[in-house]
Design a protein around this motif. Structure first.
Motif, PDB file in Angstrom:
ATOM      1  N   ASN A  29       0.843  -1.188   0.000  1.00  0.00           N
ATOM      2  CA  ASN A  29       0.000   0.000   0.000  1.00  0.00           C
ATOM      3  C   ASN A  29       0.883   1.244   0.000  1.00  0.00           C
ATOM      4  N   TYR A  31       0.277   4.205   0.689  1.00  0.00           N
ATOM      5  CA  TYR A  31      -0.041   5.164   1.744  1.00  0.00           C
ATOM      6  C   TYR A  31       0.448   4.717   3.118  1.00  0.00           C
ATOM      7  N   HIS A  86      -3.031   9.301   5.631  1.00  0.00           N
ATOM      8  CA  HIS A  86      -3.116  10.497   4.799  1.00  0.00           C
ATOM      9  C   HIS A  86      -2.895  11.692   5.716  1.00  0.00           C
ATOM     10  N   GLY A 101     -11.965  16.760  -1.616  1.00  0.00           N
ATOM     11  CA  GLY A 101     -11.530  16.515  -2.980  1.00  0.00           C
ATOM     12  C   GLY A 101     -11.951  17.630  -3.909  1.00  0.00           C
ATOM     13  N   THR A 114     -11.479  14.005  -8.131  1.00  0.00           N
ATOM     14  CA  THR A 114     -10.343  13.398  -7.450  1.00  0.00           C
ATOM     15  C   THR A 114     -10.572  13.470  -5.947  1.00  0.00           C
ATOM     16  N   ASP A 115     -10.528  12.323  -5.300  1.00  0.00           N
ATOM     17  CA  ASP A 115     -10.717  12.287  -3.854  1.00  0.00           C
ATOM     18  C   ASP A 115      -9.612  13.046  -3.137  1.00  0.00           C
ATOM     19  N   PRO A 117      -7.708  13.770   0.811  1.00  0.00           N
ATOM     20  CA  PRO A 117      -7.195  12.853   1.826  1.00  0.00           C
ATOM     21  C   PRO A 117      -8.276  12.296   2.751  1.00  0.00           C
ATOM     22  N   THR A 119     -11.522  11.787   2.032  1.00  0.00           N
ATOM     23  CA  THR A 119     -12.346  10.830   1.292  1.00  0.00           C
ATOM     24  C   THR A 119     -11.601   9.524   1.070  1.00  0.00           C
ATOM     25  N   ARG A 120     -10.302   9.601   0.740  1.00  0.00           N
ATOM     26  CA  ARG A 120      -9.524   8.377   0.548  1.00  0.00           C
ATOM     27  C   ARG A 120      -9.443   7.573   1.841  1.00  0.00           C
ATOM     28  N   ARG A 123     -12.838   5.910   2.515  1.00  0.00           N
ATOM     29  CA  ARG A 123     -13.108   4.789   1.589  1.00  0.00           C
ATOM     30  C   ARG A 123     -12.307   3.545   1.952  1.00  0.00           C
ATOM     31  N   HIS A 124     -11.019   3.742   2.238  1.00  0.00           N
ATOM     32  CA  HIS A 124     -10.101   2.605   2.303  1.00  0.00           C
ATOM     33  C   HIS A 124      -9.738   2.159   3.720  1.00  0.00           C
ATOM     34  N   HIS A 126      -8.183   4.053   6.118  1.00  0.00           N
ATOM     35  CA  HIS A 126      -6.875   4.586   6.477  1.00  0.00           C
ATOM     36  C   HIS A 126      -7.016   5.585   7.622  1.00  0.00           C
TER      37      HIS A 126
END
Length: 313
Positions: A29, A31, A86, A101, A114-115, A117, A119-120, A123-124, A126
């Motif tokens: 990953n 990130y 992030h 984003g 574009t997402d 930090p 939003t990312r 979603r994932h 993190h």
């Protein structure tokens, strides 16, 4: 996929071998922070692992003086648990939409979402790491209120609703505890919205104990005499006391010696060991040149008192 990690073996701290913490399985990953040599302190580590394991609808707010290791603690825990991070540094012009984003222009002339930090991370699963959060305009962070509690993120620009991944976490760091800087040591610190702060559990990370910093210096400069390392740590703590101060003594120095600065001083001293005034020469370049002439003179006087005849200027 998730994986259990032994607390004792993963973080190098005394703990029952049966005590595990859940993280992610290694998966390349991008990130995930880079794992670096790190000496974990037991109590701060315990608080972070408890939060990562079960936030109970809280964010985590870490307060402490500059250079005490607030950010590196989170990054190195995440690195060992393969947990994406992030990181965003707060400032007066940071807007909530920067975290969510934006639309960007594509090569074909169209627009693509574009997402950001936040939003990312949602979603994932993190960690959203908000460094120096108390330097951010509090009105821009109100949008985090529901998200910290685990409620869905609505992206108004696309009308998408993003439900948080169960491993999503929000961590903030600040030199203050969110109520503004009463000491006057930190410029740009703002009082944060009480409704947002009520959604965070707090922990404090202070400067390490001398034994901890001695271990770090031993690793960084193994050939340096123990007596020199001991007095370096003594001087660092004297500078910190004057910097933090009490009452009328607060702010007599506008600069302080963090652990990272202490290590820089030791390493530069080793690099310049052939010079007749290596300690003083390195101290200027590691710290003292950041202050004005009076502060530099005061720091050198303190060093003279600590080192005695070993101090040459």
């Amino acid at each position: 996929m998730y994986q259990d990690y032994s607390v004792a073996n993963t973080f190098g701290v005394p703990a029952p071998l049966s005590m595990n913490v859940e993280g992610f399985a290694p998966a390349n990953n991008p990130y995930v922070p880079v794992e670096k040599p790190y000496l974990f302190r037991r109590e701060p580590l315990r608080d972070v692992l408890a939060f990562f394991a079960n936030p109970n609808g809280d964010g985590l707010y870490i307060t402490g003086p500059t250079g005490s290791g607030k950010t590196s603690l989170i990054e190195q825990v995440a690195a060992r648990l393969h947990w994406g991070v992030h990181a965003v540094t707060g400032h007066g012009r940071l807007e909530f939409n920067d975290l969510v984003g934006q639309f960007v222009l594509t090569g074909s002339g169209g627009m693509k979402w574009t997402d950001g930090p936040l939003t990312r991370a949602v979603r994932h699963g993190h960690v959203l790491l908000l460094n120096e959060i108390d330097a951010t305009d509090p009105s821009e962070l109100i949008g985090l209120n529901d998200i910290v509690e685990g409620k869905p993120l609505l992206i108004a620009a696309t009308d998408e609703v993003v439900r948080p991944h169960p491993k999503f976490r929000v961590v903030a760091t600040g030199n203050s505890a969110g109520a503004g800087d009463q000491s006057g040591l930190y410029q740009g610190v703002m009082r944060q919205n009480i409704a947002l702060m009520d959604r965070f559990r707090l922990m404090e990370v202070g400067y390490p104990e001398p034994a901890y910093e001695m271990t770090l210096l031993e690793r960084a400069t193994p050939t340096m005499p123990i007596s020199i390392r001991e007095r370096m740590i003594q001087l660092a703590n004297e500078i910190r006391k004057v910097f933090i101060g009490h009452g009328d003594t607060a702010g007599l120095l506008s600069i302080t010696m963090s652990t990272r600065t202490l290590l820089r001083w030791a390493q530069l001293s080793a690099n310049y060991r052939g010079a007749p005034n290596a300690l003083a020469y390195a101290l200027d370049r590691a710290l003292a040149y950041r202050g004005d002439a009076a502060e530099r003179e005061a720091i050198h006087r303190m060093a003279q008192d600590v080192f005695g005849t070993d101090w040459q200027v």
